[in-house]
Design a protein around this motif. Sequence first.
Motif, short mmCIF file in Angstrom:
data_model
loop_
_atom_site.label_atom_id
_atom_site.label_comp_id
_atom_site.label_asym_id
_atom_site.label_seq_id
_atom_site.Cartn_x
_atom_site.Cartn_y
_atom_site.Cartn_z
N ASN A 166 45.21 39.53 43.16
CA ASN A 166 45.70 40.91 43.27
C ASN A 166 47.18 40.90 43.63
O ASN A 166 47.60 41.43 44.67
CB ASN A 166 44.89 41.69 44.31
CG ASN A 166 45.13 43.18 44.22
OD1 ASN A 166 45.44 43.70 43.14
ND2 ASN A 166 45.03 43.86 45.34
N THR A 167 47.97 40.29 42.77
CA THR A 167 49.38 40.03 43.06
C THR A 167 50.22 40.33 41.83
O THR A 167 49.83 40.00 40.70
CB THR A 167 49.59 38.55 43.47
OG1 THR A 167 48.81 38.27 44.64
CG2 THR A 167 51.05 38.26 43.77
N LEU B 83 53.61 51.72 43.44
CA LEU B 83 52.21 51.52 43.84
C LEU B 83 51.80 52.52 44.91
O LEU B 83 50.68 53.06 44.88
CB LEU B 83 52.01 50.09 44.34
CG LEU B 83 52.09 48.98 43.30
CD1 LEU B 83 52.11 47.61 43.98
CD2 LEU B 83 50.94 49.06 42.31
N THR C 136 48.02 45.86 46.90
CA THR C 136 48.43 44.98 45.83
C THR C 136 49.65 44.20 46.31
O THR C 136 50.65 44.79 46.71
CB THR C 136 48.79 45.77 44.56
OG1 THR C 136 47.64 46.50 44.12
CG2 THR C 136 49.25 44.84 43.46
N ASN C 137 49.54 42.89 46.29
CA ASN C 137 50.64 42.05 46.78
C ASN C 137 51.83 42.12 45.84
O ASN C 137 51.67 41.92 44.63
CB ASN C 137 50.18 40.59 46.91
CG ASN C 137 48.97 40.44 47.81
OD1 ASN C 137 48.85 41.11 48.82
ND2 ASN C 137 48.08 39.53 47.44
#
Length: 306
Positions: A46-47, A91, A105-106
């Motif tokens: 999730n990056t 985001l 979210t990274n």
Amino acid sequence: MAVSQEYFKTFRDLPREDWFVCGHRACQGCGEAIAVRLILKALGPNTIVVSPTGCLEIISSPFPYTSWAVPWIHVAFENAAAVASGIEAGLKVLARKGLLEKQKTNVLVLAGDGGTVDIGLQSLSGALERGHDFLYVCLDNEAYMNTGIQRSGATPFMCWTTTSQVGRVKRGNLTWKKNMPAIVAAHRVPYVATATVAYPLDLANKAKRGIETEGPAYLHVLASCPTGWRLPPELSVEISRLAVQTGFFPLYEIVDGEFRVTVEIPRRKPVAEYLKPQGRFRHLTDEDIAKIQEQVDRECARLGIP
């Protein structure tokens, strides 16, 4: 200060999955490629990765192929932090409007020393000042390796590069390496750290702490480059270990302004053990090495390292 949380205590704790995958075109022994693989293991799928122009961009994305198993965007040399700021802000807007699941979210920047300490410094400073929530990683191979080993602000004192030649008068690079972690820490951000691939769990834990930190986090990774450092590829990790063991590149973190050494060296080795295996320092005399040793000793004393 309490010791930072250890996310990965053994190698078994690291995820088996890779998000920087095989097929890239890095040189043998590339410390940068090893570091990126470990960092993405720590952060997970999730990056979103932002990369400015540099070695990493070239080796990982020769059209029509890619070694990125996560969303990745290539940006201009000077604006990686600005683009990451925009992604992070976007985001937040999408989450606020209910168009994105409410999960973190990274946002990760992977940039070289040229794109960080020189060309990208202005946009990085602005992003740090604004407090954007992302992890910025400088993969420091101490020169502009992708374009022919030209010196950067991160190039060590008296180091040979193609633009800091060695002659009778000039003995390689004329300036001391820019202390980028200290520059970032001066922005009073919540997390700053140094790392290297020679201590992989230390690196993975710092990447995880950085991304879990609310607000901007900065990780400065010494990324050995056998090609530019004139070093046999099989010594890439060992030379990174010697950088730490000699005090040339101490490993530490600064959490909310509080400093601590994360890898303690009971007895530092002479800095000559780090310099002499590298062809970029082969011109150094004993007097030159003594001058560098004095500077390393001063810096270690300033950090409270024996």
